[in-house]
Design an enzyme around this catalytic site. Sequence first.
Site, mmCIF file in Angstrom:
data_model
loop_
_atom_site.group_PDB
_atom_site.id
_atom_site.type_symbol
_atom_site.label_atom_id
_atom_site.label_comp_id
_atom_site.label_asym_id
_atom_site.label_seq_id
_atom_site.Cartn_x
_atom_site.Cartn_y
_atom_site.Cartn_z
ATOM 1 N NE ARG A 1 70.976 164.345 -46.458
ATOM 2 C CZ ARG A 1 70.637 165.089 -47.521
ATOM 3 N NH1 ARG A 1 70.810 164.635 -48.754
ATOM 4 N NH2 ARG A 1 70.124 166.297 -47.346
ATOM 5 C CB SER B 1 73.836 168.574 -38.574
ATOM 6 O OG SER B 1 73.621 167.437 -39.356
ATOM 7 C CE LYS C 1 70.815 170.410 -44.865
ATOM 8 N NZ LYS C 1 70.085 169.330 -44.176
#
Length: 216
Positions: free
Chosen positions: A40, A111, A140
């Site tokens: 990521r 998600s 995040k």
Amino acid sequence: MKRDNLQLYFIMGTSNVLIQKPLNVLEKALQSGITMFQFREKGPNTLTGQAYENFAQECQKLCQQYNVPFIVNDDVELAVKLGADGVHIGQEDLPVSMVREKIGSMILGVSVHSQAELQTALQYGADYVGIGPIFATSSKKDAKPPSGTKFLQQVRIQYPELPIVAIGGLNCSNAHTVFKAGADGIAVISAICESEDISNTISTLKSFSILDKKIK
Ligand SMILES: Cc1ncsc1CCOP(=O)(O)O
Ligand SMILES: C=C1C=NC(C)=NC1=N
Ligand SMILES: [Mg+2]
């Protein structure tokens, strides 16, 4: 993908690792027994272009050495180009229907934060869903407010067989609560990236899921 693959799902990018080298952290985590990895590379001053691709390839190579599924976050093109084991997308990424077309039988993680998003994910054959943030997280930037385990519990009751991974602010002191709520596994960034003792952290996090199975 087996539900057990979700047990300890490590997520990392260069911005999550402060002191050590990202690839050293990943190798240590693989040696310590993570069961799935997500590349990521997202946010300010992250790698781009060839360096980005090379870094992804290095991570993939390490995962292959340890026979751990290599998942790419958001970047479906990269996942297809590298022949990754799967992709993880949020609701703001490509529509799930388009992604499934592009990736074929690769693992597809989505998600979900609501029943509507859950239905979309299931409609297009998500292999697992990510639910969170369960607790507050600083990893995040645009995370939604922490939801606790309520929605997680709801989804588990609705879909007893659905592979579910919980995410958001999870660590050694709170991970047991999400296994109790019905998660098959936990996804973590900082608990591992910022750990003083990665192998100890990983064995502790993994112990909760085995423990819960016995208790159940
Ligand atoms: C990617 C993502 N999605 C929801 S919370 C989060 C960040 C999780 O990071 P941490 O495990 O450090 O809270
Ligand atoms: C946002 C996310 C939610 N869940 C998982 C597993 N990965 C993510 N990147
Ligand atoms: Mg995304």
